[in-house]
Design a protein around this motif. Structure first.
Motif, PDB file in Angstrom:
ATOM      1  N   GLN A 131       0.857  -1.191   0.000  1.00 28.25           N
ATOM      2  CA  GLN A 131       0.000   0.000   0.000  1.00 28.25           C
ATOM      3  C   GLN A 131       0.887   1.232   0.000  1.00 28.25           C
ATOM      4  N   VAL A 132       0.586   2.153  -0.901  1.00 27.62           N
ATOM      5  CA  VAL A 132       1.373   3.369  -1.026  1.00 27.62           C
ATOM      6  C   VAL A 132       0.827   4.442  -0.094  1.00 27.62           C
ATOM      7  N   GLN A 133       1.739   5.087   0.613  1.00 22.69           N
ATOM      8  CA  GLN A 133       1.368   6.207   1.483  1.00 22.69           C
ATOM      9  C   GLN A 133       2.360   7.328   1.318  1.00 22.69           C
ATOM     10  N   LEU A 134       1.837   8.538   1.193  1.00 24.73           N
ATOM     11  CA  LEU A 134       2.655   9.749   1.232  1.00 24.73           C
ATOM     12  C   LEU A 134       2.201  10.536   2.457  1.00 24.73           C
ATOM     13  N   VAL A 135       3.139  10.879   3.314  1.00 27.02           N
ATOM     14  CA  VAL A 135       2.798  11.565   4.554  1.00 27.02           C
ATOM     15  C   VAL A 135       3.563  12.884   4.620  1.00 27.02           C
ATOM     16  N   GLU A 136       2.810  13.980   4.597  1.00 24.74           N
ATOM     17  CA  GLU A 136       3.420  15.304   4.703  1.00 24.74           C
ATOM     18  C   GLU A 136       3.509  15.730   6.160  1.00 24.74           C
ATOM     19  N   SER A 137       4.501  16.544   6.448  1.00 23.88           N
ATOM     20  CA  SER A 137       4.644  17.128   7.780  1.00 23.88           C
ATOM     21  C   SER A 137       5.420  18.429   7.654  1.00 23.88           C
ATOM     22  N   GLY A 138       5.414  19.202   8.745  1.00 22.56           N
ATOM     23  CA  GLY A 138       6.211  20.415   8.785  1.00 22.56           C
ATOM     24  C   GLY A 138       5.435  21.709   8.624  1.00 22.56           C
ATOM     25  N   GLY A 139       4.137  21.602   8.368  1.00 22.47           N
ATOM     26  CA  GLY A 139       3.348  22.820   8.243  1.00 22.47           C
ATOM     27  C   GLY A 139       3.148  23.492   9.582  1.00 22.47           C
ATOM     28  N   GLY A 140       2.567  24.680   9.529  1.00 20.40           N
ATOM     29  CA  GLY A 140       2.304  25.405  10.764  1.00 20.40           C
ATOM     30  C   GLY A 140       2.044  26.863  10.510  1.00 20.40           C
ATOM     31  N   LEU A 141       2.078  27.640  11.592  1.00 21.21           N
ATOM     32  CA  LEU A 141       1.869  29.076  11.538  1.00 21.21           C
ATOM     33  C   LEU A 141       3.234  29.768  11.595  1.00 21.21           C
ATOM     34  N   VAL A 142       3.466  30.680  10.679  1.00 25.04           N
ATOM     35  CA  VAL A 142       4.738  31.394  10.639  1.00 25.04           C
ATOM     36  C   VAL A 142       4.472  32.847  10.270  1.00 25.04           C
ATOM     37  N   GLN A 143       5.310  33.740  10.762  1.00 22.41           N
ATOM     38  CA  GLN A 143       5.163  35.159  10.445  1.00 22.41           C
ATOM     39  C   GLN A 143       5.696  35.456   9.043  1.00 22.41           C
ATOM     40  N   PRO A 144       5.195  36.501   8.420  1.00 20.54           N
ATOM     41  CA  PRO A 144       5.757  36.898   7.119  1.00 20.54           C
ATOM     42  C   PRO A 144       7.267  37.092   7.205  1.00 20.54           C
ATOM     43  N   GLY A 145       7.948  36.582   6.178  1.00 22.17           N
ATOM     44  CA  GLY A 145       9.405  36.629   6.173  1.00 22.17           C
ATOM     45  C   GLY A 145      10.068  35.414   6.793  1.00 22.17           C
ATOM     46  N   GLY A 146       9.277  34.585   7.433  1.00 20.12           N
ATOM     47  CA  GLY A 146       9.815  33.404   8.091  1.00 20.12           C
ATOM     48  C   GLY A 146      10.019  32.235   7.144  1.00 20.12           C
ATOM     49  N   SER A 147      10.428  31.110   7.717  1.00 22.24           N
ATOM     50  CA  SER A 147      10.744  29.910   6.942  1.00 22.24           C
ATOM     51  C   SER A 147      10.062  28.684   7.542  1.00 22.24           C
ATOM     52  N   LEU A 148       9.802  27.731   6.680  1.00 26.08           N
ATOM     53  CA  LEU A 148       9.321  26.414   7.079  1.00 26.08           C
ATOM     54  C   LEU A 148       9.938  25.392   6.142  1.00 26.08           C
ATOM     55  N   ARG A 149      10.091  24.170   6.636  1.00 22.60           N
ATOM     56  CA  ARG A 149      10.501  23.072   5.770  1.00 22.60           C
ATOM     57  C   ARG A 149       9.452  21.981   5.837  1.00 22.60           C
ATOM     58  N   LEU A 150       8.849  21.700   4.703  1.00 21.50           N
ATOM     59  CA  LEU A 150       7.883  20.613   4.605  1.00 21.50           C
ATOM     60  C   LEU A 150       8.595  19.329   4.213  1.00 21.50           C
ATOM     61  N   SER A 151       8.089  18.228   4.722  1.00 15.85           N
ATOM     62  CA  SER A 151       8.612  16.906   4.377  1.00 15.85           C
ATOM     63  C   SER A 151       7.494  16.044   3.826  1.00 15.85           C
ATOM     64  N   CYS A 152       7.853  15.201   2.879  1.00 17.70           N
ATOM     65  CA  CYS A 152       6.919  14.219   2.341  1.00 17.70           C
ATOM     66  C   CYS A 152       7.640  12.885   2.350  1.00 17.70           C
ATOM     67  N   ALA A 153       7.198  12.000   3.226  1.00 20.91           N
ATOM     68  CA  ALA A 153       7.813  10.677   3.349  1.00 20.91           C
ATOM     69  C   ALA A 153       6.937   9.647   2.668  1.00 20.91           C
ATOM     70  N   ALA A 154       7.572   8.776   1.886  1.00 20.08           N
ATOM     71  CA  ALA A 154       6.823   7.770   1.134  1.00 20.08           C
ATOM     72  C   ALA A 154       7.070   6.369   1.674  1.00 20.08           C
ATOM     73  N   SER A 155       6.028   5.565   1.586  1.00 16.47           N
ATOM     74  CA  SER A 155       6.154   4.122   1.819  1.00 16.47           C
ATOM     75  C   SER A 155       5.426   3.418   0.682  1.00 16.47           C
ATOM     76  N   GLY A 156       5.971   2.298   0.254  1.00 18.92           N
ATOM     77  CA  GLY A 156       5.337   1.531  -0.816  1.00 18.92           C
ATOM     78  C   GLY A 156       5.822   1.862  -2.206  1.00 18.92           C
ATOM     79  N   ILE A 157       6.523   2.977  -2.355  1.00 18.39           N
ATOM     80  CA  ILE A 157       7.135   3.338  -3.631  1.00 18.39           C
ATOM     81  C   ILE A 157       8.503   3.939  -3.337  1.00 18.39           C
TER      82      ILE A 157
END
Length: 115
Positions: free
Chosen positions: A1-27
């Protein structure tokens, strides 16, 4: 079974940074084109960035120079580094993997840019 799981979102102020991740299983991401899309309320889902199996990347004009997509094949994970965030970047961000049919989607992660 294929799964893509995103993480890393949230609330950030303008000018700030975030790093999103997408981890896969099954592919294996190393043979897929993997993309990040985003969808703001009341709007269509739009392509943000994409990386193909040989590492060629593409970006939407609105994020060029601010966002970077990358892949860690050992971890089977694709990242989206987002810098200099703006309120208009607020959206649900989705990970997508394609290699012919079918295509796969994650469940999405919310990014909110607000002071």
């Amino acid at each position: 079974q294929v799964q893509l799981v995103e993480s890393g979102g949230g609330l950030v102020q303008p000018g700030g940074s975030l790093r999103l991740s997408c981890a896969a299983s099954g592919i294996s991401f190393s043979i897929y084109t993997v993309a990040w899309f985003r969808q703001a309320p009341g709007k269509q889902r739009d392509l943000v960035a994409r990386i193909n199996s040989v590492g060629i990347t593409n970006y939407a004009d609105s994020v060029k120079g601010r966002f970077t997509i990358s892949r860690d094949s050992a971890k089977n994970t694709v990242y989206l580094q987002m810098n200099s965030l703006k309120p208009e970047d607020t959206a649900v961000y989705y990970c997508n993997a394609v290699r012919g049919m079918p295509t796969y989607w994650g469940q999405g992660t919310q990014v909110t840019v607000s002071s």
